[in-house]
Design an enzyme around this catalytic site. Sequence first.
Site, mmCIF file in Angstrom:
data_model
loop_
_atom_site.group_PDB
_atom_site.id
_atom_site.type_symbol
_atom_site.label_atom_id
_atom_site.label_comp_id
_atom_site.label_asym_id
_atom_site.label_seq_id
_atom_site.Cartn_x
_atom_site.Cartn_y
_atom_site.Cartn_z
ATOM 1 N N TYR A 139 0.825 -1.205 0.000
ATOM 2 C CA TYR A 139 0.000 0.000 0.000
ATOM 3 C C TYR A 139 0.859 1.255 0.000
ATOM 4 C CZ TYR A 139 0.252 0.883 5.156
ATOM 5 O OH TYR A 139 0.643 1.153 6.444
ATOM 6 N N ALA A 149 -0.120 4.594 15.529
ATOM 7 C CA ALA A 149 -0.236 4.930 16.948
ATOM 8 C C ALA A 149 -1.154 3.967 17.688
ATOM 9 C CB ALA A 149 -0.727 6.361 17.107
ATOM 10 N N GLY A 150 -2.255 3.566 17.054
ATOM 11 C CA GLY A 150 -3.171 2.639 17.710
ATOM 12 C C GLY A 150 -2.532 1.285 17.972
ATOM 13 N N ASP A 151 -1.764 0.800 17.012
ATOM 14 C CA ASP A 151 -1.068 -0.472 17.186
ATOM 15 C C ASP A 151 -0.032 -0.354 18.301
ATOM 16 O OD1 ASP A 151 -2.515 -1.269 14.930
ATOM 17 O OD2 ASP A 151 -0.891 -0.672 13.582
#
Length: 374
Positions: free
Chosen positions: A112, A282-284
Amino acid sequence: MAASGQRPAGERASERGARDIVSVDVVCLGESMVTFLPSTPGRLADVPSFHRGIGGAESNVACALAAAGHTARWVSRVGADGFGDHLVDAVAAYGVDTSAVQRDPHRPTGVYFRTAGERAAAPGDGDAAEVVYYRTGSAASAMSLANLSRRAVWGGRILHLSGITAALSATCRGLMRGLTARTPGRPPVSFDVNHRMHLWQGDARGPRLLLDLARGADLVLVGEDEAEAVWGISGAAAVREALPEPGVLVVKQGAKGATAFAGDRASFEPAPAVDVVAHVGAGDAFAAGFLSATLRGLPARARLRHGHLMAAAALTVPGDIAVPPARAHADRLAALDGRAWGTLRLGPGWTGHGTGAGARPQGPAGHQVEVRRQ
């Protein structure tokens, strides 16, 4: 243990073939892709060249945990191609066990392209990053209960999953339903909802399926804005009402902070101020920080603070994965009193040893995995 074990193309990971698999702290299952980041700011249509990296919610968590000193395994499938080679080698370089990653000669590794920015939580988000995925029909989309080794998947103190996998294909949805079923002997399951709007377009089953999967998990992480966009639920307390089953529920509230529910108890911890370079990853990273503190048996406040600190490490670099702060450094910051924590500001470079440049607290400094509901 960072072996880049490459099974013969198309081979089923049998229990017999998995006998050499060792137990780890966390097993992370899901698709990872090769990422291309713009060399200059601007629209994808205008960017002349890109820098290659890697990214995938679950492998990001595995890499961050391994870099933080835990043992982690990534379970997935990649193509028998150069991108697959790079992906497996890059994840293994973080110290992650990749021996359960399968190679598929008929399907490609996903890739991606993206610009810097934040993923859209709902249609019409104006400042969202521009992201273009080439993952339809990827090797990972062929994951199923039939072609993955249960020993490899169940061989950790925690099994970490995300809702992204359920959106990839029918076989992946079956896999996720099977892994979140409350089967005897199953390890505690951590589930990050990770709703990806573009993956579910045209499929009305997405919201209900994500809710069902979350109800089968022991630890659930979800963004407050995400819960509103997917389920129409507003507020952390309302999310808990909709998800009473998980032993631990973490509702991430962006720059404001996060709330952790353990049974009927709720703990809120504000996030430190961060000089953001890029939001992606950031979430990971928050999930990795929270899981790391969970594995160490730390209390709720410390788990949330370590989540915030790991997220801040990701927010202050351009790629999906950041090197976390040294454990002693993170522990020192997480132990700050409320006033000092509230004035903490983290910028690029803050993860070096000691407080150093980039970390500016303006005040005095100072097991068994339990995530099931009692």
